[in-house]
Design an enzyme around this catalytic site. Sequence first.
Site, short mmCIF file in Angstrom:
data_model
loop_
_atom_site.label_atom_id
_atom_site.label_comp_id
_atom_site.label_asym_id
_atom_site.label_seq_id
_atom_site.Cartn_x
_atom_site.Cartn_y
_atom_site.Cartn_z
N LYS A 49 0.84 -1.20 0.00
CA LYS A 49 0.00 0.00 0.00
C LYS A 49 0.88 1.25 0.00
CE LYS A 49 -3.78 -2.52 2.17
NZ LYS A 49 -4.58 -2.83 3.36
N GLN A 93 -4.92 -1.73 9.42
CA GLN A 93 -4.77 -3.05 8.78
C GLN A 93 -5.40 -4.13 9.66
OE1 GLN A 93 -3.59 -3.56 5.68
NE2 GLN A 93 -3.97 -5.74 5.85
N ASP A 116 -11.17 2.48 3.93
CA ASP A 116 -11.51 1.06 3.80
C ASP A 116 -13.01 0.86 3.62
OD1 ASP A 116 -9.51 -0.90 3.72
OD2 ASP A 116 -9.03 -0.62 5.84
N1 GUN Z 1 -7.13 -7.17 5.75
C1 GUN Z 1 -7.56 -7.91 4.73
N2 GUN Z 1 -8.15 -7.13 3.80
C2 GUN Z 1 -8.08 -5.87 4.26
C3 GUN Z 1 -8.52 -4.61 3.75
O1 GUN Z 1 -9.10 -4.49 2.67
N3 GUN Z 1 -8.26 -3.55 4.53
C4 GUN Z 1 -7.65 -3.65 5.73
N4 GUN Z 1 -7.46 -2.54 6.44
N5 GUN Z 1 -7.24 -4.79 6.24
C5 GUN Z 1 -7.45 -5.89 5.50
#
Ligand code: GUN
Length: 286
Positions: A49, A93, A116
């Site tokens: 990211k 996350q 998100d």
């Molecule tokens: N863990 C697995 N997928 C995601 C996601 O799309 N966003 C976040 N923040 N954590 C995750």
Amino acid sequence: MAIILDGKKIAEKIKLELKEKISRLDKKPCLAVVLVGDDPSSKVYVSMKQIACEGVGIISKEYHFSTDVKEEELVNLLKKLNADSNINGILVQLPLPKHMDEYEIIKTVSPLKDVDGFHPINIGRFSWGRKKLIPCTPKGILRLLKEYNIKMEGKDAVVVGRSNVVGKPIALLLMENNATVTVCHSKTNNLKEKTSKADILIVATGVPKLIKKNMVRGGAVVVDVGVSRIEDLTKKKGYYLSGDVDFEEVKESVSYISPVPGGVGPMTVAMLMENTLEAYKSQNGE
Ligand code: GUN
């Protein structure tokens, strides 16, 4: 032999377009990425990211806590980030360590900065068909289907997995696009009977190679969201990545299939960049 849904290629194109849009802004958008603990997959995702942010011209700030951090400390950071006008997007996350309540943490993030799309307000709006920020993975899957001109209207779509992050929101998006949706999960009886009726099959379970050739209708569109690390001592890295679909088997009979890696993953990251730009714009009256 199926056409490969090349998420990597589409994501690169989307990021290039975003980079151009971002270069015309007065200020660079800024994304705060919060990581708790040392889960190796989470660390990889966070670094991907951050690399993507750099590529498109978004500033990324990382906040890393140890696994035993108190929930209160995390909440305090999130409140500070909410109040900081230099921060446009906040991402925590997942998964969080077991002693933390993910819902309580996510609820603390300002809905305006919730890139998100997990905040209950954003999920609520989304269920009403009033989208603002929506979850990146389902958004990326939909974009991938649209890029390949795959029609959803009237189709039988089967989703395997009912998570808040993928299963539930992709079911909503498919419904919104006039597909007839069945959601299966770990307690579903006779999974094969359901999956083999799918025109569009979306699999997000985290069970490596769950879906075999005999579970998929010939000519179906298959989207594989799963990413599992499989130990492989013969390889330098010590592991390889496997999806939820037995790709080698299934690709022979379907019309489209997304690979792992290089399918949904890069699309998720591109959608995160897009959501961060959207958050920036709405915070700056655009
Ligand atoms: N863990 C697995 N997928 C995601 C996601 O799309 N966003 C976040 N923040 N954590 C995750």
